[in-house]
Write a protein that holds these residues in place. Structure first.
Motif, PDB file in Angstrom:
ATOM      1  N   HIS A   1      52.937  32.700  34.483  1.00 21.93           N
ATOM      2  CA  HIS A   1      51.966  33.023  35.528  1.00 21.93           C
ATOM      3  C   HIS A   1      51.452  31.786  36.256  1.00 21.93           C
ATOM      4  CE1 HIS A   1      51.553  37.320  34.577  1.00 21.93           C
ATOM      5  NE2 HIS A   1      51.831  36.936  33.345  1.00 21.93           N
ATOM      6  N   LEU A   2      52.034  30.624  35.922  1.00 21.87           N
ATOM      7  CA  LEU A   2      51.590  29.405  36.585  1.00 21.87           C
ATOM      8  C   LEU A   2      52.542  29.055  37.724  1.00 21.87           C
ATOM      9  CD1 LEU A   2      50.514  27.267  33.513  1.00 21.87           C
ATOM     10  CD2 LEU A   2      49.020  28.109  35.324  1.00 21.87           C
ATOM     11  N   PHE A   3      51.964  28.696  38.830  1.00 21.74           N
ATOM     12  CA  PHE A   3      52.764  28.384  40.011  1.00 21.74           C
ATOM     13  C   PHE A   3      52.289  27.063  40.611  1.00 21.74           C
ATOM     14  CE2 PHE A   3      53.153  32.855  39.386  1.00 21.74           C
ATOM     15  CZ  PHE A   3      54.428  33.182  39.833  1.00 21.74           C
ATOM     16  N   ARG A   4      53.234  26.447  41.358  1.00 22.18           N
ATOM     17  CA  ARG A   4      52.825  25.306  42.166  1.00 22.18           C
ATOM     18  C   ARG A   4      52.584  25.783  43.585  1.00 22.18           C
ATOM     19  NH1 ARG A   4      53.134  20.660  39.859  1.00 22.18           N
ATOM     20  NH2 ARG A   4      54.520  20.359  38.076  1.00 22.18           N
ATOM     21  N   CYS A   5      51.546  25.268  44.140  1.00 16.24           N
ATOM     22  CA  CYS A   5      51.209  25.689  45.485  1.00 16.24           C
ATOM     23  C   CYS A   5      51.679  24.590  46.447  1.00 16.24           C
ATOM     24  CB  CYS A   5      49.701  25.889  45.560  1.00 16.24           C
ATOM     25  SG  CYS A   5      49.160  26.529  47.114  1.00 16.24           S
ATOM     26  N   ARG A   6      52.780  24.904  47.160  1.00 16.56           N
ATOM     27  CA  ARG A   6      53.456  23.886  47.958  1.00 16.56           C
ATOM     28  C   ARG A   6      52.554  23.344  49.071  1.00 16.56           C
ATOM     29  NH1 ARG A   6      57.920  26.750  50.430  1.00 16.56           N
ATOM     30  NH2 ARG A   6      58.246  27.751  48.435  1.00 16.56           N
ATOM     31  N   ASN A   7      51.800  24.253  49.657  1.00 18.13           N
ATOM     32  CA  ASN A   7      50.970  23.829  50.781  1.00 18.13           C
ATOM     33  C   ASN A   7      49.784  22.989  50.358  1.00 18.13           C
ATOM     34  OD1 ASN A   7      52.690  25.400  52.199  1.00 18.13           O
ATOM     35  ND2 ASN A   7      51.294  27.155  52.284  1.00 18.13           N
ATOM     36  N   MET A   8      49.580  22.914  49.092  1.00 15.00           N
ATOM     37  CA  MET A   8      48.400  22.220  48.623  1.00 15.00           C
ATOM     38  C   MET A   8      48.739  21.154  47.598  1.00 15.00           C
ATOM     39  SD  MET A   8      45.466  25.002  48.206  1.00 15.00           S
ATOM     40  CE  MET A   8      44.534  23.762  47.370  1.00 15.00           C
ATOM     41  N   ASN A   9      49.562  20.212  48.027  1.00 12.98           N
ATOM     42  CA  ASN A   9      49.846  19.091  47.136  1.00 12.98           C
ATOM     43  C   ASN A   9      50.420  19.497  45.791  1.00 12.98           C
ATOM     44  OD1 ASN A   9      49.281  16.854  48.541  1.00 12.98           O
ATOM     45  ND2 ASN A   9      47.147  16.642  47.813  1.00 12.98           N
ATOM     46  N   ASN A  10      51.120  20.640  45.756  1.00 14.49           N
ATOM     47  CA  ASN A  10      51.668  21.128  44.499  1.00 14.49           C
ATOM     48  C   ASN A  10      50.620  21.388  43.427  1.00 14.49           C
ATOM     49  OD1 ASN A  10      54.377  21.440  45.117  1.00 14.49           O
ATOM     50  ND2 ASN A  10      54.753  19.227  44.893  1.00 14.49           N
ATOM     51  N   SER A  11      49.463  21.797  43.851  1.00 12.28           N
ATOM     52  CA  SER A  11      48.430  22.153  42.876  1.00 12.28           C
ATOM     53  C   SER A  11      48.923  23.300  42.009  1.00 12.28           C
ATOM     54  CB  SER A  11      47.171  22.620  43.588  1.00 12.28           C
ATOM     55  OG  SER A  11      46.751  21.630  44.463  1.00 12.28           O
ATOM     56  N   VAL A  12      48.434  23.316  40.769  1.00 12.52           N
ATOM     57  CA  VAL A  12      48.856  24.376  39.864  1.00 12.52           C
ATOM     58  C   VAL A  12      47.888  25.552  39.970  1.00 12.52           C
ATOM     59  CG1 VAL A  12      49.471  24.949  37.516  1.00 12.52           C
ATOM     60  CG2 VAL A  12      49.731  22.612  38.340  1.00 12.52           C
ATOM     61  N   CYS A  13      48.465  26.723  40.140  1.00  9.84           N
ATOM     62  CA  CYS A  13      47.646  27.912  40.330  1.00  9.84           C
ATOM     63  C   CYS A  13      48.019  28.954  39.288  1.00  9.84           C
ATOM     64  CB  CYS A  13      47.885  28.455  41.740  1.00  9.84           C
ATOM     65  SG  CYS A  13      46.988  29.970  42.098  1.00  9.84           S
ATOM     66  N   LEU A  14      47.011  29.503  38.631  1.00  9.41           N
ATOM     67  CA  LEU A  14      47.264  30.607  37.712  1.00  9.41           C
ATOM     68  C   LEU A  14      47.166  31.901  38.504  1.00  9.41           C
ATOM     69  CD1 LEU A  14      47.656  31.726  34.808  1.00  9.41           C
ATOM     70  CD2 LEU A  14      45.153  31.791  34.638  1.00  9.41           C
ATOM     71  N   ARG A  15      48.276  32.631  38.522  1.00  9.91           N
ATOM     72  CA  ARG A  15      48.275  33.866  39.317  1.00  9.91           C
ATOM     73  C   ARG A  15      48.291  35.087  38.401  1.00  9.91           C
ATOM     74  NH1 ARG A  15      52.043  34.005  44.362  1.00  9.91           N
ATOM     75  NH2 ARG A  15      50.220  35.096  45.164  1.00  9.91           N
ATOM     76  N   LEU A  16      47.195  35.788  38.416  1.00  9.83           N
ATOM     77  CA  LEU A  16      47.080  37.026  37.633  1.00  9.83           C
ATOM     78  C   LEU A  16      46.854  38.174  38.615  1.00  9.83           C
ATOM     79  CD1 LEU A  16      44.766  35.661  34.784  1.00  9.83           C
ATOM     80  CD2 LEU A  16      47.227  36.091  34.659  1.00  9.83           C
ATOM     81  N   ASN A  17      47.587  38.124  39.714  1.00  7.65           N
ATOM     82  CA  ASN A  17      47.425  39.139  40.744  1.00  7.65           C
ATOM     83  C   ASN A  17      48.313  40.345  40.456  1.00  7.65           C
ATOM     84  OD1 ASN A  17      49.611  37.426  41.104  1.00  7.65           O
ATOM     85  ND2 ASN A  17      49.762  37.848  43.288  1.00  7.65           N
ATOM     86  N   ASN A  18      47.946  41.467  41.073  1.00  9.32           N
ATOM     87  CA  ASN A  18      48.762  42.677  40.955  1.00  9.32           C
ATOM     88  C   ASN A  18      48.999  43.146  39.521  1.00  9.32           C
ATOM     89  OD1 ASN A  18      49.617  43.985  43.341  1.00  9.32           O
ATOM     90  ND2 ASN A  18      50.628  42.062  43.941  1.00  9.32           N
ATOM     91  N   LEU A  19      48.023  43.023  38.670  1.00  8.76           N
ATOM     92  CA  LEU A  19      48.197  43.452  37.279  1.00  8.76           C
ATOM     93  C   LEU A  19      47.324  44.674  36.971  1.00  8.76           C
ATOM     94  CD1 LEU A  19      48.196  39.946  35.520  1.00  8.76           C
ATOM     95  CD2 LEU A  19      50.156  41.433  35.917  1.00  8.76           C
ATOM     96  N   SER A  20      46.737  45.244  37.995  1.00  7.93           N
ATOM     97  CA  SER A  20      45.720  46.308  37.879  1.00  7.93           C
ATOM     98  C   SER A  20      44.688  46.033  36.782  1.00  7.93           C
ATOM     99  CB  SER A  20      46.326  47.711  37.760  1.00  7.93           C
ATOM    100  OG  SER A  20      47.301  47.791  36.789  1.00  7.93           O
ATOM    101  N   LEU A  21      44.200  44.820  36.778  1.00  9.58           N
ATOM    102  CA  LEU A  21      43.149  44.443  35.830  1.00  9.58           C
ATOM    103  C   LEU A  21      41.822  45.044  36.279  1.00  9.58           C
ATOM    104  CD1 LEU A  21      43.889  40.615  35.455  1.00  9.58           C
ATOM    105  CD2 LEU A  21      44.495  42.441  33.858  1.00  9.58           C
ATOM    106  N   SER A  22      41.089  45.617  35.343  1.00  9.23           N
ATOM    107  CA  SER A  22      39.763  46.113  35.698  1.00  9.23           C
ATOM    108  C   SER A  22      38.661  45.289  35.048  1.00  9.23           C
ATOM    109  CB  SER A  22      39.610  47.582  35.311  1.00  9.23           C
ATOM    110  OG  SER A  22      39.796  47.747  33.926  1.00  9.23           O
ATOM    111  N   ARG A  23      39.041  44.409  34.126  1.00 11.45           N
ATOM    112  CA  ARG A  23      38.047  43.458  33.646  1.00 11.45           C
ATOM    113  C   ARG A  23      38.722  42.180  33.158  1.00 11.45           C
ATOM    114  NH1 ARG A  23      34.496  45.821  29.072  1.00 11.45           N
ATOM    115  NH2 ARG A  23      33.728  43.700  28.950  1.00 11.45           N
ATOM    116  N   ILE A  24      37.907  41.159  32.973  1.00 10.39           N
ATOM    117  CA  ILE A  24      38.427  39.839  32.660  1.00 10.39           C
ATOM    118  C   ILE A  24      38.213  39.553  31.179  1.00 10.39           C
ATOM    119  CG2 ILE A  24      38.089  37.374  33.126  1.00 10.39           C
ATOM    120  CD1 ILE A  24      37.121  38.434  35.977  1.00 10.39           C
TER     121      ILE A  24
END
Lengths: 382, 679
Positions: B505-528
């Protein structure tokens, strides 16, 4: 004295509100088909007739409840308010009658050591002042005081005009070291019911000087059982009434908010998910709510548990259609509600039937203030 | 079985009843006069007896009797026989009142009062109770009174436990008996009574409750008890440290300047303030974290008296997460150096859980802070885009390992019997034919197993748990949201259970200096959940989920960019926990439901901010009281944040008025809804 009217002198008591297991009328397992529910709608007109009748004349069944006359009056008058029929009550007469039950120290400047000056439950517990201007027996009671203030609030009496100084100052005498409250200074069982009364009284009077909130909170938290509900005293079995008193008091004292379930549960003072769990499981397969695990569904717990769920933000999980069906099966053809389907109605279960329907947002009923167990008055708060 | 009425009326009794009422009224006025005049003669007391036999709830009469007893006792010399006679008479009256109304609070209280005088024989009380409790096995007055008598007579808890054996044996639906059993066992286990060690006793209890559960699956008594047992099996009362940032043995790089867009590595942190957060995460809410209970040993200057703050609501002194801010840029030049930081927790007592248990095992961890002399230019005031330019994160996972692997050495839990007990239960419940409660219990057991076992075996279980909750959502739609929430929790536990899972779930964000982003999108999460494993995250994408609130995110102290777009947030109050995120610069809450529903008016009743003079005292509140009043829930969150970029489009609240309000409350804002602001 087979029948008495509200303003008269006489009879009666209900063990405050919480232990609901005390309707006098039904027989064992009485679910006779010969008494079908009046209809499958909330029958407002019949309820009005019922309350109007009770307002004018109390049936003799209530004689054992004489001591709680103010409580019965509260059920009738606040009930009429839920039904939108406040005009059927003579407000001035009622206010005068209620205020006549307030106890005062003989000398305003010096409260008698350790006594509580609230409201009497009825004339039978009210003693005349003796020749020295002294009150020999002061039996004012926290539950009666709650009911007195509730009635006054509901009829729109300005509570700020009440002489509440001695009431609040002396209410401190009732609070015990463990944080709980006694109902009268002459003694009595201490439990969550009276913590709630004290909190509701303080809230209605807008003055918290009469109780130690922190102590009361700690007592309440000690009453939470492992299953998530609250017993009336620490170590006792979870009970719908106890749970209501706990949660409503914490809410009134400002220790929990409407977002208890959705916000920051890790630092919450109590275990909200267990509480939610326990409360939801009180809805039985017949749609009604029971007060304790494996007990029969009973009209009044639709309010006690329903209000808890509302107060913690978990009411969305209730099967409201099934609850409505259950309540309607307890609606009497004479108006009013009974404890169980098919039984005869009584004032206590009728009132909590109305609060439950208000909670279910029945059209034409006043909205509910769950923490006070009263109609939500527009002048309240803001 | 249940809801025994205390009295039945028959129509032919009506007339008799009317006559009785007349008699009662006469009795009552005579009684009142006696009470008033303090008359305690035998005739007068007998009158109160009559009254109470008719109406046991007449508390005034009970109080009169207490006065009468005191009066009598004061008149006799301490003759034990006489005292006993007087008190026994009271007990008799109570007994007869109870047979009239079993549920009379006043009568039960009077009995306690009499017994507490200390002269009556308490030996008969249990016999009497046994008789009463046979008639109504659920009467809670009787059970409460039983506990009172047991305490008074010092009857052993073991004997009482046997009584619950009998009661449960004759009717396992008797929840009151189960309840009392749990109370007794808790006490016996807590004081380690002979034969009551958890590793022996709790497995026995599982066997007992299985009988009940498998005899009648629809009975809740056993299930509640089972849940209690599970709690006893899994939870340890003493609070534990579950994670920290920086973690033990890690090496972090600290830069001066804004971190926005500069965190290409997971271990890099920058802040214009020159402070970095030190975060402690406990397994339960604790209080008492301070510079005396947590000591820091480091050469980094200016960190002698750290201030520890709980990440919780205002006025709350307990939290799972505590944070202190350490200074790494001081006036003295200290760049280009490595500093060891040693953190010792619990050296001196004071850290206490909200249940009152002490953090007993002291614990220490060390990390290295590399302070860089280069100032990372906050390269641009550029807009952060979440839509594209993400590459799979390809770094070695050992980097991640150091961040998420928890030092379990402080988890002093004798786990063998716990694991065995749970494993046995799991086997059993896999056998249970499909039922909702069976599935739910199995899911809970599996979750418990995952919590107390090694990381290696977790993945398999999580998939099974997720399937079970999915089934339950389909089977039991009225509790859909509950299953949904626990499903979300299980899913996040799964995602964070191993570095392999997490790195997916970790990605590099190309537009942002290759910052590391944790993506937990589209998982139908209702709580953290599982935030304790994610303390290192600086950029988080939670978009396209079903979140109602940001509860839990307050612990992610490094969070700088957060995407919450396309969720179900209904008000700014639901974002309250973000107030704790001092690093947060970019927030996207577009396409939620903010403003759709008028603010819950019950909030005004309990603690209306409008009654609170707090907001009128600050600048913005004085300048624009109308807008602050209108948008108070937004105001309370936004004014505490230091945002540069905010996206709010797609909410009912969005519009020119709200935008102008935001500009005033968040003066440093550069980007609003994708547009650069003219400053």
């Amino acid at each position: 004295m087979s029948e008495t009217d509200v303003h008269g002198e006489a009879v009666d008591w209900e063990s405050e509100d919480e232990d609901s297991d005390d309707s006098e009328e039904q027989e064992e397992g009485y679910t006779s088909p010969s008494q079908p529910p009046s209809s499958w709608n909330f029958d407002k007109d019949r309820h009005l007739v019922y309350l109007q009748m009770m307002y004018e004349l109390l049936p003799h069944h209530y004689q054992s409840q004489e001591i709680n006359r103010l409580t019965l009056a509260h059920f009738i008058i606040s009930g009429l308010h839920f039904l939108g029929a406040t005009d059927r009550v003579d407000k001035d007469v009622v206010a005068k009658w209620v205020l006549s039950f307030q106890a005062f120290p003989s000398n305003r400047a010096s409260l008698k050591e350790g006594e509580f000056y609230g409201f009497y439950g009825s004339r039978s517990s009210q003693f005349p002042i003796d020749e020295n201007g002294d009150l020999t027996h002061n039996n004012s009671h926290l539950a009666s005081t709650y009911c007195a203030l509730a009635i006054l609030k509901v009829i729109g009496h300005d509570l700020s005009t009440i002489d509440s100084e001695s009431l609040l100052l002396s209410m401190k005498n009732l609070q015990q070291d463990d944080g709980s409250f006694m109902p009268t200074h002459t003694g009595g069982e201490t439990d969550l019911r009276f913590v709630y009364c004290a909190a509701a009284i303080s809230d209605m009077l807008g003055d918290w000087s009469g109780m130690d909130k922190e102590k009361a909170k700690n007592y309440i938290l000690n009453c939470q059982s492992y299953d998530g509900g609250f017993g009336l005293i620490p170590g006792s079995e979870s009970h719908g009434g106890g749970t209501y008193c706990a949660i409503a008091s914490l809410r009134l004292m400002g220790f929990i908010g409407a977002d208890l379930l959705s916000n920051d549960s890790s630092s919450s003072i109590l275990d909200p998910s267990l509480l939610l769990n326990w409360s939801l499981q009180r809805q039985a397969s017949d749609g009604g709510f029971q007060g304790r695990t494996n007990k029969r569904s009973d009209t009044c717990y639709a309010f006690w548990i329903g209000a808890v769920l509302k107060l913690i933000g978990g009411d969305a999980f209730i099967d409201k259609i099934a609850l409505r069906q259950f309540l309607l099966s307890c609606q009497s053809k004479y108006g009013g509600f009974s404890k169980y389907p098919g039984a005869l109605p009584d004032l206590y279960h009728s009132y909590y039937g109305y609060t439950a329907f208000s909670f279910l947002e029945e059209p034409g009923l006043s909205p509910l203030c769950p923490e006070l167990g009263l109609p939500l008055l527009t002048a309240l708060g803001i | 079985m249940h809801g025994r009425p205390r009295k039945a009326y028959k129509p032919e009794e009506e007339a008799a009843s009317a006559a009785k009422a007349a008699k009662l009224r006469a009795l009552q006025s005579q009684f009142m006069s006696n009470h008033h005049n303090k008359i305690y003669t035998k005739e007068a007391v007998d009158l109160s007896t009559k009254l109470l036999e008719i109406n046991p709830e007449a508390y005034t009469a009970w109080n009169y009797r207490k006065l009468a007893v005191e009066d009598k006792l004061s008149r006799i010399e301490s003759d034990p026989d006489l005292i006993k006679t007087i008190l026994d008479e009271e007990l008799r009256v109570v007994e007869s009142a109870l047979s009239q109304n079993f549920k009379s609070y006043g009568a039960w209280h009077h009995r306690k009062w009499v017994l507490s005088k200390g002269h009556s024989s308490v030996g008969n009380e249990l016999q009497l109770l046994n008789k009463f409790q046979k008639l109504d096995t659920r009467n809670f007055h009787a059970w409460n009174y039983r506990r009172f008598v047991v305490e008074l007579t010092k009857r052993s808890e073991q004997d009482e436990l046997k009584y619950t054996d009998d009661m449960i044996g004759s009717d396992f639906s008797n929840y009151s008996a189960w309840h009392n059993r749990s109370v007794l066992l808790s006490s016996l286990l807590a004081r380690k009574a002979d034969g009551f060690l958890p590793n022996k006793k709790i497995p026995d209890e599982y066997k007992l409750v299985q009988n009940a559960i498998f005899t009648d699956e629809d009975d809740q008594s056993g299930w509640f008890y089972h849940l209690w047992l599970l709690d006893q099996t899994v939870n340890v009362e003493t609070p534990l440290l579950t994670s920290s940032w920086p973690s033990h043995g890690s090496r972090i790089s600290l830069y001066a300047g804004c971190s926005n867009g500069s965190f290409s590595k997971l271990t890099t942190f920058g802040s214009e303030s020159g402070y970095f957060p030190l975060v402690l995460n406990f397994d339960q809410a604790v209080g008492g974290v301070s510079s005396s209970t947590v000591t820091i040993d480091t050469e980094l200057k200016g960190n002698e008296d750290l201030v520890w703050e709980p990440v919780s609501k205002k006025n709350s002194h307990v939290s799972c997460v505590w944070v202190a801010r350490l200074k790494y840029i001081s006036s003295e030049p200290c760049f280009g150096k490595e500093y060891k930081v040693k953190v010792k927790i619990g050296n001196s007592p004071g850290i206490v859980s909200s249940r009152g248990c002490n953090f007993s095992a002291s614990y220490e961890f060390v990390f290295t802070a590399h302070v860089h002399d280069t100032v990372e230019e906050s390269s641009q005031e550029g807009i952060v885009s979440w839509t594209d330019g993400f590459d799979i994160w390809d770094a070695e996972s050992k980097d991640l390992n150091a961040l998420t692997t928890l030092d379990r050495s402080n988890a002093q839990m004798d786990s063998k019997w716990r694991q065995e007990a749970i494993a046995e239960e799991i086997d059993l419940f896999r056998e249970l034919p499909d039922s909702k409660i069976g599935k739910l219990t199995l899911a809970r057991l599996l979750m418990a197993k995952a919590m107390i076992s090694d990381d290696a075996v977790k993945g398999v279980h999580y998939n099974e748990i997720l399937e079970l909750y999915k089934d339950l959502m389909a089977l039991d739609s009225s509790h859909y949201q509950y299953y949904k929430d626990v499903h979300s929790v299980a899913l996040l536990r799964k995602v964070t259970s191993s570095t392999e899972d997490l790195s997916g779930h970790l990605f590099r964000c190309r537009n942002m200096n290759n910052s590391v982003c944790l993506r937990l999108n589209n998982l139908s999460l209702s709580r953290i959940a599982s935030v304790e494993k994610l303390l290192f995250v600086q950029m988080l994408d939670l978009s396209h989920n079903e979140l109602h609130s940001t509860e839990g995110l307050g612990g992610m102290q490094l969070l700088s960019c957060l995407n919450l777009s396309h969720n179900r947030i209904r008000s700014f109050s639901a974002l309250d926990s973000l107030r704790h995120l001092k690093q947060l610069r970019v927030l996207d809450v577009s396409h939620n439901h903010i403003g759709e529903h008028s603010v819950d008016t019950t909030r005004y009743l309990c603690s209306s901010p409008l009654f609170n003079s707090e907001w009128t005292q600050d600048e913005v509140g004085r300048q624009m009281p109308t807008l602050v009043t209108k948008y108070w829930d937004a105001y309370f969150v936004l004014r505490d944040l230091n945002l540069k970029q905010l996206d709010i489009t797609g909410n009912v609240i969005a519009g020119d008025v709200f935008s102008s309000f935001v500009l005033r409350v968040v003066p440093k804002l550069v980007w609003l809804d994708g547009k650069k602001l003219e400053i």
